[in-house]
Design a protein around this motif. Sequence first.
Motif, short mmCIF file in Angstrom:
data_model
loop_
_atom_site.label_atom_id
_atom_site.label_comp_id
_atom_site.label_asym_id
_atom_site.label_seq_id
_atom_site.Cartn_x
_atom_site.Cartn_y
_atom_site.Cartn_z
N ILE A 207 1.49 -1.63 0.32
CA ILE A 207 0.26 0.44 -0.36
C ILE A 207 1.01 1.90 0.07
N GLN A 208 1.60 1.02 0.59
CA GLN A 208 3.71 2.21 0.75
C GLN A 208 3.88 2.49 -0.26
N GLY A 209 3.73 3.50 -0.47
CA GLY A 209 3.48 4.29 -2.10
C GLY A 209 2.68 3.93 -3.35
N ILE A 210 1.70 3.37 -3.09
CA ILE A 210 0.56 2.31 -4.15
C ILE A 210 1.01 3.61 -5.66
N THR A 211 0.73 4.49 -5.11
CA THR A 211 0.12 5.73 -6.25
C THR A 211 1.25 6.44 -7.20
N GLN A 212 2.41 5.95 -7.06
CA GLN A 212 4.06 6.75 -7.29
C GLN A 212 4.53 5.13 -8.04
N ASP A 213 3.79 3.76 -7.55
CA ASP A 213 4.90 2.64 -7.77
C ASP A 213 4.01 1.87 -9.43
N SER A 214 4.47 1.98 -10.05
CA SER A 214 2.99 1.28 -10.51
C SER A 214 3.32 -0.46 -10.90
N ARG A 215 4.44 -0.98 -10.14
CA ARG A 215 4.87 -2.32 -10.43
C ARG A 215 3.88 -2.58 -9.31
N LYS A 216 3.66 -2.30 -7.88
CA LYS A 216 3.14 -1.71 -6.49
C LYS A 216 1.84 -2.62 -7.48
N SER A 217 0.99 -1.21 -7.60
CA SER A 217 -0.15 -0.86 -8.36
C SER A 217 -1.28 -1.97 -9.01
N SER A 218 0.48 -2.14 -9.66
CA SER A 218 -0.24 -3.65 -10.91
C SER A 218 -1.29 -5.11 -10.11
N ILE A 219 -0.04 -5.17 -8.95
CA ILE A 219 0.31 -6.18 -8.49
C ILE A 219 -1.12 -6.10 -7.35
N VAL A 220 -1.05 -4.86 -6.91
CA VAL A 220 -2.99 -5.17 -6.23
C VAL A 220 -3.63 -5.36 -6.95
N ARG A 221 -4.16 -4.27 -8.02
CA ARG A 221 -5.16 -4.24 -8.94
C ARG A 221 -5.46 -5.93 -9.18
N ALA A 222 -4.14 -6.51 -9.79
CA ALA A 222 -4.28 -8.44 -10.03
C ALA A 222 -4.91 -9.20 -8.43
N VAL A 223 -4.19 -8.72 -7.44
CA VAL A 223 -4.79 -9.07 -6.19
C VAL A 223 -6.44 -8.96 -5.76
N ILE A 224 -7.11 -7.43 -5.94
CA ILE A 224 -7.99 -7.74 -6.06
C ILE A 224 -8.93 -8.08 -7.29
N GLU A 225 -8.22 -8.54 -7.71
CA GLU A 225 -9.24 -9.59 -9.39
C GLU A 225 -9.04 -10.69 -8.92
N LEU A 226 -8.47 -11.22 -8.57
CA LEU A 226 -8.27 -12.51 -8.41
C LEU A 226 -9.20 -13.17 -7.04
N GLY A 227 -9.33 -12.21 -6.27
CA GLY A 227 -10.39 -12.28 -4.76
C GLY A 227 -11.38 -11.85 -4.85
#
Length: 292
Positions: A207-227
Amino acid sequence: VAKEQGDGLYHFYDSLIENQREENMRLENELKNALLEEQFKLYYQPKIDAITGEIIGAEALIRWLHPEHGMVSPAKFIPLAENSGVILDIDEWVLEEACRQNRSWQLQGMPHFPVAVNISARHFYQSNLIPTITRILEETGLEPRYLLLEITEGTLIKNVEYGVRMMEDLRAMGIHISMDDFGTGYSSLSQLDRLPISEMKLDRSFIQGITQDSRKSSIVRAVIELGHHMDLRIVAEGIESPEELKYLTKLECDQLQGYLFSKPLPEPKFTRFVLEWDSTTINAVQSSQINT
Ligand code: C2E
Ligand code: MG
Ligand code: MG
Ligand code: MG
């Protein structure tokens, strides 16, 4: 000369480690008394529904008020408690205290929501976990659906078969399970599918720095979709800024937790926070013009 300096440094670190070890041993011994001396206290951090903005849960987090060292972080003493086995008594105390508190909130007329309790891996593999929880629910009068157990991914490494069975038994009792610190440990996607869990908590490191880090945001997006495909709720922990809140809302994260809303609070501060909470404040942030 270089070698001598190197040796000096080595001895320096050696004594640091030695001091650390001694301090840990001292704390480990003191942990045994801490329960008897009533030095532990539970703090509660609200969990918020991303759509309605309402408080829909609380995570119980233990604090140790040490007579000399002041507040000792659970990140420091929980691992020590796990080494020595005191963790079983601590977890049991936390379960009892959290269930009693939640029932008391309900009787005071607060909105009903589940209280989340962190269960250590060691406790999870104890054959008496279910009888203990059954007794505590009976004694406190809390319905099982108002108890949520948070376990980390790592808990399952030891014995997946046993772990899955334990989870199924808990689910059969009406207790919900949350996969804590998701993404930091053992996460075999093929196993995930078998786990009778209700939610996944994304670790704060994503979550930390998610707005600036496109790798983090893709991971989070994928996890949310999977979940969501697996009918799981996704909870984001460690939200500290309005930008993070807005971003996670956009990614359709279901529940939110973090310092932005509140730090973990002792009673009666937590009760006051719940009673004074205005669920519309988060909608204002969510629809504000923050560039993310
Ligand atoms: P956890 O279960 O992942 O808990 C989340 C941690 O993040 C908590 O730290 C919480 O205070 C902190 N946190 C929440 N929001 C924010 C934020 O916005 N920013 C930052 N920087 N931190 C935030 P805490 O209370 O120090 O607990 C650390 C860990 O100790 C917990 O991680 C959990 O694994 C363990 N723990 C805490 N209480 C208990 C307990 O009663 N029993 C057991 N077995 N473990 C516990
Ligand atoms: Mg937790
Ligand atoms: Mg966590
Ligand atoms: Mg965490």
